[in-house]
Design a protein around this motif. Structure first.
Motif, mmCIF file in Angstrom:
data_model
loop_
_atom_site.group_PDB
_atom_site.id
_atom_site.type_symbol
_atom_site.label_atom_id
_atom_site.label_comp_id
_atom_site.label_asym_id
_atom_site.label_seq_id
_atom_site.Cartn_x
_atom_site.Cartn_y
_atom_site.Cartn_z
ATOM 1 N N GLY A 31 0.816 -1.214 0.000
ATOM 2 C CA GLY A 31 0.000 0.000 0.000
ATOM 3 C C GLY A 31 0.844 1.256 0.000
ATOM 4 N N THR A 32 0.375 2.273 0.707
ATOM 5 C CA THR A 32 1.121 3.521 0.851
ATOM 6 C C THR A 32 1.246 3.828 2.338
ATOM 7 N N LYS A 33 1.922 4.896 2.651
ATOM 8 C CA LYS A 33 2.071 5.280 4.053
ATOM 9 C C LYS A 33 0.714 5.603 4.679
ATOM 10 N N ALA A 34 -0.196 6.173 3.905
ATOM 11 C CA ALA A 34 -1.489 6.601 4.434
ATOM 12 C C ALA A 34 -2.603 5.573 4.259
ATOM 13 N N TYR A 35 -2.513 4.714 3.217
ATOM 14 C CA TYR A 35 -3.591 3.777 2.898
ATOM 15 C C TYR A 35 -3.092 2.339 2.828
ATOM 16 N N ARG A 36 -3.929 1.416 3.249
ATOM 17 C CA ARG A 36 -3.636 -0.011 3.091
ATOM 18 C C ARG A 36 -3.750 -0.391 1.618
ATOM 19 N N GLY A 37 -3.008 -1.400 1.224
ATOM 20 C CA GLY A 37 -3.126 -1.903 -0.139
ATOM 21 C C GLY A 37 -4.540 -2.405 -0.389
ATOM 22 N N GLY A 38 -5.110 -2.042 -1.527
ATOM 23 C CA GLY A 38 -6.454 -2.450 -1.886
ATOM 24 C C GLY A 38 -7.544 -1.517 -1.397
ATOM 25 N N ARG A 75 0.455 7.022 -9.460
ATOM 26 C CA ARG A 75 1.003 5.692 -9.729
ATOM 27 C C ARG A 75 0.664 4.679 -8.639
ATOM 28 N N HIS A 76 0.224 5.147 -7.473
ATOM 29 C CA HIS A 76 -0.122 4.243 -6.379
ATOM 30 C C HIS A 76 -1.586 3.825 -6.396
ATOM 31 N N LEU A 77 -2.314 4.222 -7.439
ATOM 32 C CA LEU A 77 -3.736 3.890 -7.549
ATOM 33 C C LEU A 77 -3.987 3.128 -8.845
ATOM 34 N N HIS A 78 -5.062 2.360 -8.875
ATOM 35 C CA HIS A 78 -5.435 1.624 -10.085
ATOM 36 C C HIS A 78 -6.946 1.419 -10.107
ATOM 37 N N THR A 79 -7.442 0.871 -11.197
ATOM 38 C CA THR A 79 -8.862 0.567 -11.393
ATOM 39 C C THR A 79 -9.721 1.816 -11.150
ATOM 40 N N PHE A 80 -9.379 2.882 -11.846
ATOM 41 C CA PHE A 80 -10.154 4.116 -11.751
ATOM 42 C C PHE A 80 -11.513 3.891 -12.404
ATOM 43 N N ARG A 81 -12.577 4.402 -11.768
ATOM 44 C CA ARG A 81 -13.917 4.235 -12.292
ATOM 45 C C ARG A 81 -14.814 5.352 -11.790
ATOM 46 N N ALA A 82 -15.858 5.632 -12.542
ATOM 47 C CA ALA A 82 -16.845 6.640 -12.139
ATOM 48 C C ALA A 82 -17.790 6.014 -11.126
#
Length: 143
Positions: A31-38, A75-82
């Motif tokens: 994940g990132t420092k602020a958010y868990r992976g997924g 770059r730390h995000l994926h599966t962008f959707r409306a």
């Protein structure tokens, strides 16, 4: 007393499970420092002048589970959707941000997905380490 806030079209995304880190991206971090992976996050702001490399996101924090608003690398995000958002906690934090229509949100989501892929590919100039578990290397399972 007013009723519940009106829903808003936002772009939702998920935090990568693993990200490359360190010199030439040879280490892995979850994940990132602020958010868990997924973790699911909502994009409430973009920085067009920077090529969309940073986004302002709202999501549940890694350590407290409380809602947080923080700038995150695309770059730390994926599966962008409306997504049409009804959550008062998210609507309170987005402060008038969001897209007017579903189509605008879908177009922004497609743009951010492309930018995120390019950023992940370009950020570390070195080849991926053996056994890499970054978003680009993880097998994609349909469904």
């Amino acid at each position: 007393m007013s009723g519940p806030p009106e829903p808003v079209w936002l772009v939702a995304a998920n935090v990568v499970l693993w990200r490359r880190y360190g010199e030439l991206g040879q280490e892995m971090r979850p994940g990132t420092k602020a958010y868990r992976g997924g973790a699911k996050v909502y994009v409430v702001g973009t920085y067009p002048g920077t090529g969309h490399q940073q986004l302002t996101t709202v999501g549940h924090g890694r350590h407290t589970g409380h809602w947080i608003t923080i700038d995150t690398g695309t770059r730390h995000l994926h599966t962008f959707r409306a997504q049409l958002v009804y959550s008062p906690a998210v609507l309170e934090r987005c402060a008038g941000a969001g897209c007017a229509t579903r189509q605008e949100a879908e177009e922004l989501a497609a743009l951010l997905e492309r930018v995120a892929g390019e950023e992940r590919h370009a950020h570390h100039g070195a080849p991926h380490p053996d056994g890499c578990r970054c978003h680009a290397c993880l097998p994609v399972t349909p469904g």
